[in-house]
Design an enzyme around this catalytic site. Structure first.
Site, PDB file in Angstrom:
ATOM      1  N   ARG A  88      24.481  35.542   9.952  1.00  0.00           N
ATOM      2  CA  ARG A  88      23.978  34.483   9.074  1.00  0.00           C
ATOM      3  C   ARG A  88      25.173  34.011   8.259  1.00  0.00           C
ATOM      4  O   ARG A  88      25.664  34.737   7.382  1.00  0.00           O
ATOM      5  CB  ARG A  88      22.870  35.038   8.182  1.00  0.00           C
ATOM      6  CG  ARG A  88      22.168  34.015   7.287  1.00  0.00           C
ATOM      7  CD  ARG A  88      21.079  34.730   6.487  1.00  0.00           C
ATOM      8  NE  ARG A  88      20.383  33.873   5.560  1.00  0.00           N
ATOM      9  CZ  ARG A  88      19.205  33.299   5.778  1.00  0.00           C
ATOM     10  NH1 ARG A  88      18.604  33.477   6.938  1.00  0.00           N
ATOM     11  NH2 ARG A  88      18.617  32.559   4.863  1.00  0.00           N
ATOM     12  N   ASP A 105      10.839  21.369   4.348  1.00  0.00           N
ATOM     13  CA  ASP A 105      11.749  22.424   3.919  1.00  0.00           C
ATOM     14  C   ASP A 105      12.244  22.052   2.527  1.00  0.00           C
ATOM     15  O   ASP A 105      12.029  20.922   2.053  1.00  0.00           O
ATOM     16  CB  ASP A 105      12.919  22.524   4.909  1.00  0.00           C
ATOM     17  CG  ASP A 105      13.787  23.760   4.690  1.00  0.00           C
ATOM     18  OD1 ASP A 105      13.432  24.614   3.851  1.00  0.00           O
ATOM     19  OD2 ASP A 105      14.845  23.867   5.348  1.00  0.00           O
ATOM     20  N   HIS A 156      19.364  26.557  12.695  1.00  0.00           N
ATOM     21  CA  HIS A 156      18.499  27.685  12.335  1.00  0.00           C
ATOM     22  C   HIS A 156      17.585  27.973  13.527  1.00  0.00           C
ATOM     23  O   HIS A 156      16.368  27.793  13.468  1.00  0.00           O
ATOM     24  CB  HIS A 156      17.679  27.321  11.096  1.00  0.00           C
ATOM     25  CG  HIS A 156      17.134  28.498  10.356  1.00  0.00           C
ATOM     26  ND1 HIS A 156      17.261  29.797  10.803  1.00  0.00           N
ATOM     27  CD2 HIS A 156      16.429  28.572   9.182  1.00  0.00           C
ATOM     28  CE1 HIS A 156      16.688  30.620   9.950  1.00  0.00           C
ATOM     29  NE2 HIS A 156      16.170  29.906   8.958  1.00  0.00           N
ATOM     30  N   ARG A 166       8.417  35.176  12.602  1.00  0.00           N
ATOM     31  CA  ARG A 166       9.857  35.386  12.691  1.00  0.00           C
ATOM     32  C   ARG A 166      10.152  36.704  13.412  1.00  0.00           C
ATOM     33  O   ARG A 166      11.033  36.770  14.282  1.00  0.00           O
ATOM     34  CB  ARG A 166      10.484  35.395  11.290  1.00  0.00           C
ATOM     35  CG  ARG A 166      10.533  34.038  10.607  1.00  0.00           C
ATOM     36  CD  ARG A 166      11.472  33.072  11.319  1.00  0.00           C
ATOM     37  NE  ARG A 166      12.820  33.603  11.427  1.00  0.00           N
ATOM     38  CZ  ARG A 166      13.757  33.514  10.479  1.00  0.00           C
ATOM     39  NH1 ARG A 166      13.487  32.900   9.334  1.00  0.00           N
ATOM     40  NH2 ARG A 166      14.956  34.000  10.674  1.00  0.00           N
ATOM     41  N   GLN A 212      14.377  30.416  13.361  1.00  0.00           N
ATOM     42  CA  GLN A 212      13.251  29.795  12.677  1.00  0.00           C
ATOM     43  C   GLN A 212      12.504  28.862  13.610  1.00  0.00           C
ATOM     44  O   GLN A 212      11.268  28.850  13.652  1.00  0.00           O
ATOM     45  CB  GLN A 212      13.732  29.020  11.449  1.00  0.00           C
ATOM     46  CG  GLN A 212      12.629  28.335  10.676  1.00  0.00           C
ATOM     47  CD  GLN A 212      11.652  29.309  10.067  1.00  0.00           C
ATOM     48  OE1 GLN A 212      12.042  30.187   9.299  1.00  0.00           O
ATOM     49  NE2 GLN A 212      10.371  29.184  10.403  1.00  0.00           N
ATOM     50  N   CYS A 228       9.267  26.630   6.323  1.00  0.00           N
ATOM     51  CA  CYS A 228      10.032  27.825   6.684  1.00  0.00           C
ATOM     52  C   CYS A 228      10.245  28.775   5.518  1.00  0.00           C
ATOM     53  O   CYS A 228      10.694  29.908   5.728  1.00  0.00           O
ATOM     54  CB  CYS A 228      11.364  27.435   7.316  1.00  0.00           C
ATOM     55  SG  CYS A 228      12.402  26.386   6.283  1.00  0.00           S
TER      56      CYS A 228
END
Length: 323
Positions: free
Chosen positions: A126, A235, A153, A303, A156, A275
């Site tokens: 990440r 988001d 991402h 997830r 996700q 998310c």
């Protein structure tokens, strides 16, 4: 959240090989796989990952092995869900903070990846700069997963596709509306929607549009984007690393809050996705985030399931058995 799909076909436990998979010292048969963004998959690969995510009895492909998880950015859902996905496949997750490895400060990204690959069957990272995870993947002989970068991402997006498929029973032909910043989450969603045969519309203020992709429609009108949509997604307006822009962005994104009026413009059975973390009263109203159309908590739970399916696909070359 495991669905009705059958078990993975023809897979063995720790006493036997899995599709020619080698340990950390060697690549997969036919070349290793990475996931740096969703378009590292094709349509069949996406479907296979989602099927594997719902396998009720996944094989322990990571028995006796570790997965290194490097976090330059703070994490809640990504870290815990990925650690549990590794555990459910019999492995040992090893979470490492960015300052501990010092990518490109203490040592180059390539050297970090090579060292971790000497101990672990896969690497997750990440990061801020997308180029760093690309360089790690190029250097590592084991699969590398982008757990989030400034550009993408993908994990996700896999969870999002899984959530929509569970809610609707299919993906192909659905319309997904995204309202807000054309950020990394939006970009990966655009790629996933294209692979799944979905139509996607994006509504964002001028200057915040994502780069064009496929047949995605981009507009400055949230109501145009959500009209008749099967799902509405948003988001945060100021992504991680841009918190200092939050006050300015609140003014720039005025009119882009997903509230009850906007949801009413979507299909009568449209669902809401986010998310997380959610800033109620900014990108979405509390009545939507916590309302009856919201799937944010199944989405968060997925997830773990989506990443478990991804690891199965990456490590074994497994294909889900058709129900």
């Amino acid at each position: 959240m495991k669905g009705p799909s059958g078990p993975v076909s023809g897979k063995q436990g720790p006493s036997g090989p899995l599709s020619g998979k080698q340990g950390p010292s060697g690549p997969l048969s036919g070349g290793k796989r990475d996931l740096l963004d969703v378009d590292d998959l094709d349509a069949a690969g996406l479907a296979a990952v989602l099927d594997l995510a719902e396998a009720p009895d996944p094989p322990p492909v990571l028995a006796g092995q570790g997965v290194a998880l490097v976090f330059e950015k703070p994490s809640n859902r990504t870290r815990v869900s990925m650690e549990m996905a590794v555990v459910q496949l019999g492995g040992h997750p090893i979470a490492v903070r960015g300052e501990e490895v010092g990518i490109d400060s203490r040592e180059p990204a390539e050297d970090v990846a090579r060292a971790l690959a000497a101990y672990c069957a896969a690497i997750g990272a990440r990061v801020f700069e997308h180029a760093r995870v690309e360089r790690m993947a190029a250097a590592a002989p084991v699969p590398v997963v982008n757990l989030l970068s400034d550009d993408a991402h993908p994990c996700q997006a896999l969870a999002d596709m899984l959530t929509l498929r569970q809610a609707r029973g299919r993906l192909e032909g659905l319309t997904l509306a995204y309202v807000g910043d054309g950020n990394n989450t939006c970009r990966s969603l655009m790629r996933a929607a294209g692979l799944a045969g979905m139509q996607m519309r994006v509504a964002t203020p001028a200057g915040f549009e994502p780069a064009p992709w496929g047949d995605v429609v981009v507009t400055g009108d949230p109501y145009e984007a959500v009209a008749g949509a099967d799902a509405v997604y948003t988001d945060v307006w100021a992504s991680m690393g841009r918190e200092d822009e939050a006050a300015v962005r609140r003014a720039q994104f005025a009119g882009f809050t997903v509230d009850d009026d906007l949801m009413a413009a979507a299909g009568s059975d449209a669902v809401f996705l986010h998310c997380l973390p959610a800033h109620r009263g900014e990108e979405a109203s509390a009545s939507v985030v916590d309302g009856p159309r919201s799937l944010v908590w199944p989405q968060a739970a997925n997830r773990m399931h989506a990443q478990r399916g991804l690891l199965l696909w990456l490590l074994s070359g497994a294909e889900a058995r058709q129900p």
